[in-house]
Each structure stands twice: as structure tokens, then as C-alpha cells.
Design an enzyme around this catalytic site. Sequence first.
Site, PDB file in Angstrom:
ATOM      1  N   HIS A  55       0.813  -1.224   0.000  1.00  0.00           N
ATOM      2  CA  HIS A  55       0.000   0.000   0.000  1.00  0.00           C
ATOM      3  C   HIS A  55       0.845   1.273   0.000  1.00  0.00           C
ATOM      4  CE1 HIS A  55      -3.639  -2.241   0.381  1.00  0.00           C
ATOM      5  NE2 HIS A  55      -3.352  -2.714   1.574  1.00  0.00           N
ATOM      6  N   ASP A 102      -2.769 -10.777  -2.236  1.00  0.00           N
ATOM      7  CA  ASP A 102      -3.326 -10.277  -0.980  1.00  0.00           C
ATOM      8  C   ASP A 102      -4.821 -10.012  -1.149  1.00  0.00           C
ATOM      9  OD1 ASP A 102      -3.895  -8.078   1.131  1.00  0.00           O
ATOM     10  OD2 ASP A 102      -1.813  -8.569   1.574  1.00  0.00           O
ATOM     11  N   HIS A 151      -6.309  -7.465  -0.180  1.00  0.00           N
ATOM     12  CA  HIS A 151      -6.438  -6.045  -0.486  1.00  0.00           C
ATOM     13  C   HIS A 151      -5.723  -5.714  -1.799  1.00  0.00           C
ATOM     14  CE1 HIS A 151      -6.796  -6.365   3.933  1.00  0.00           C
ATOM     15  NE2 HIS A 151      -7.654  -5.361   3.818  1.00  0.00           N
ATOM     16  N   ASP A 197      -4.149 -12.761   4.066  1.00  0.00           N
ATOM     17  CA  ASP A 197      -5.391 -12.295   4.668  1.00  0.00           C
ATOM     18  C   ASP A 197      -6.621 -12.681   3.852  1.00  0.00           C
ATOM     19  OD1 ASP A 197      -4.667 -10.584   2.645  1.00  0.00           O
ATOM     20  OD2 ASP A 197      -4.729  -8.757   3.836  1.00  0.00           O
TER      21      ASP A 197
END
Length: 380
Positions: free
Chosen positions: A120, A156, A158, A245
Site C-alpha cells: 500500500h 493479498d 487487499h 489475509d
Amino acid sequence: MVRYRFSDAHPMDPVRLELTERLCRELGMLDQDCFDLLRPEIAEDETLLSVHAADYVAAVRDAAAGTASEVHGLGTDDVPIFADIHESAARIAQGSWECAEALRTGRTVRAVNFAGGMHHAARDRASGFCVYNDAAVAVQRLLDTGTQRVVYIDVDAHHGDGTQSIFWDDPRVMTISVHQTGVSLFPGTGFPNEVGGAQADGTAVNLALPPGTRDAGWLRAFHAVVPALVAAFEPEVIVSQHGCDSHALDPLTDLSLSIDAQRQAALDIAVLAEELCEDRWIATGGGGYEIFRVVPRSWTHLCAVVGGSPVPLRTEVPAAWREYVRERYGVDAPDRMNDDAELWWRSWEVGYDPADPVDRAVIQTRKELFPLYGLDPWFD
């Protein structure tokens, strides 16, 4: 590495790194000849500035010294300031840089930094628990030392927004992100129509999956999009991010994968590296917030796959490791290295089901990207 700790209550708990290393060691993996441990120092500013803005790196340094205000995404609930914020983040970045350097020098063809995957972090901003984008540092080091094309694959839960933004206008890098749709999950980006800048059209690939996607749907989607585009791009190296995750037990996301599927994703990326890149592959960690039952098992499988000796799925978790977790943290860890999941998925060639939300997500991505590579005449 474990000094990258925002607070006692923050979800990004570096205990997951300690437990992964300990599990790898208990399984005897780190004693194998195929593994050689790198011990990174703290990255120099020159390394960080290869992908980050000078005023941003200065702001992180100021934050560590206690002289900064809340700027560049620092000092938020997601990225609170702590004394070691610069040095610990820079050490993780150096770890991935060292992986790239090891490939450059021929020391190895594969490397893994499971402390990394800070996807990120953007050029001038911290975000989503990430300060310096180590995967981008590794990609940039490869480019700066002669590599012509790199594919970055992010699995991931995200969206890998920071890495995508850093290479948005670079036609030498294809960023692929397979994630839960931004409609329902941070950072709210990563939609199929995000395909790269004007000079790099078709080099950003986003497969945005619906909440609740399970093993069969995730693997079907991955295989319906990723291998064909990677082959079309013809990379010399693959850099991957393996945030775990996406697991059904993760407290911060809504996907429902098993350890078995996450291991399969690593195996599938390994095959792509072997077939398309002469085995040249750098893997990193990423998200993962079920730190006792999921992260250590998932990343131990990742390390074993990178090392070329995958751990069999039904391998027993070493009793000494489980006892350590119980005594130190008061948690009963799983007794096997898998979730005993059924790994079967429909091939895309079997047909498209318009009633299936996963299939609709796949169609949206293929419609945006495949015609640019001459892969799907149906969309021409």
C-alpha cells in the site's frame, strides 16, 4: 524485522514473523542446502528514493525523530508513528532489495522475504500499515540493473494499490492484483478498468472478486486471467506478494480461502516462473492478521515452495512449535499444515456462468485486458 511494530494493539503484529521463522526452522527447512539466509541492514536513502519521493522519506525520518506532524499518511490509525518507523521499514525494504541483488549477481534464481510485501505504500504516502514499498524497491532494482520486463503478482485480499501507482506509467512492469473488490474493502480501488497509464496501457491488471469467494472460485479466477497475461507480457522475472489475509479466518477481510489454496497459489506462481522466466522469482509476504493459526503455516508453505521442496499438505505441525505457541501466547495452534480443503475448480474453458459473481468479475477483467494482447477475439 520484528521491530516493525506500530503498537501493542495494532493488527500488524510482528509476532507473525517470529512464528513463521520458528516454524520453518522446526520443520528443518532452514538447514537445507537450498536455503541461504540474508541479513539485511537498513536501506540507504538512495535505495528508498528509487521508488519514493525525497520529501516523503524525509517525513518518515522526522516522524521517527518525533519532529513531524501528520503528513504523507503518517500518524493515522493505520500508520501510527513509532520510534523505529524509519529504520525498521527501511530494513524490510533492504531485504527485498537484497533479494533482487542476489538474482542480479547469479547467487540465486529464487528468493523470499516474508517480512516484505508492503504494497500500500505509494511514492509519497504511507497507507494501510505500509511505510516503504519493498516489493517496488526490488522491481526497480531489477529494472535499474538490466532487466527489461517484470511481472508483479499480488494475491493479498487487499488491492496492491501502492505498487500499481508506482509503476502506473512504466511499460516495463505489469502489476497484477487478485483481491476482494474495492466496493467492500480497503483501499477502495483495483477495479478492472484500471489498466495503466497512457504510456503503459494494459500493464495494470485487476481482478476484483466478490466477498465470500472460496477456494474453487478464487483458483478458477486466477487461472482464467493470470497465466495468459503473464505469458503474453514475457517477463524476465516475477515478483510476487503473498498476503494471506484472504484466509477464511482472517479478521479484516471477507474472502474464504484455505491454507491449501494459498499454498496452491504459490505453486502456480512457481510454475509460471519456471516456464516463463528461467525460474527467476522473488516472493514477499504481505497482509495476514490471524497470526497464530494462519500466517505461520501459509508463509512456511511459501518458503518451502520457493526453496523447491514443498511441504506435503497433511504434514503434522511440529509439537515443539505448537507447545511454544501455547505456552508463550496461550493459543492452541493447528496440528496439521493444511485445512483439509477440497482443491478443485472449474477450468474457464468449461464455460462462463453469468449467474456466478466470480465469473462476472473474470469477464470484466478479460474484457479490459485480453484484447490488448490478442488473447480473446470474443471481445474484439
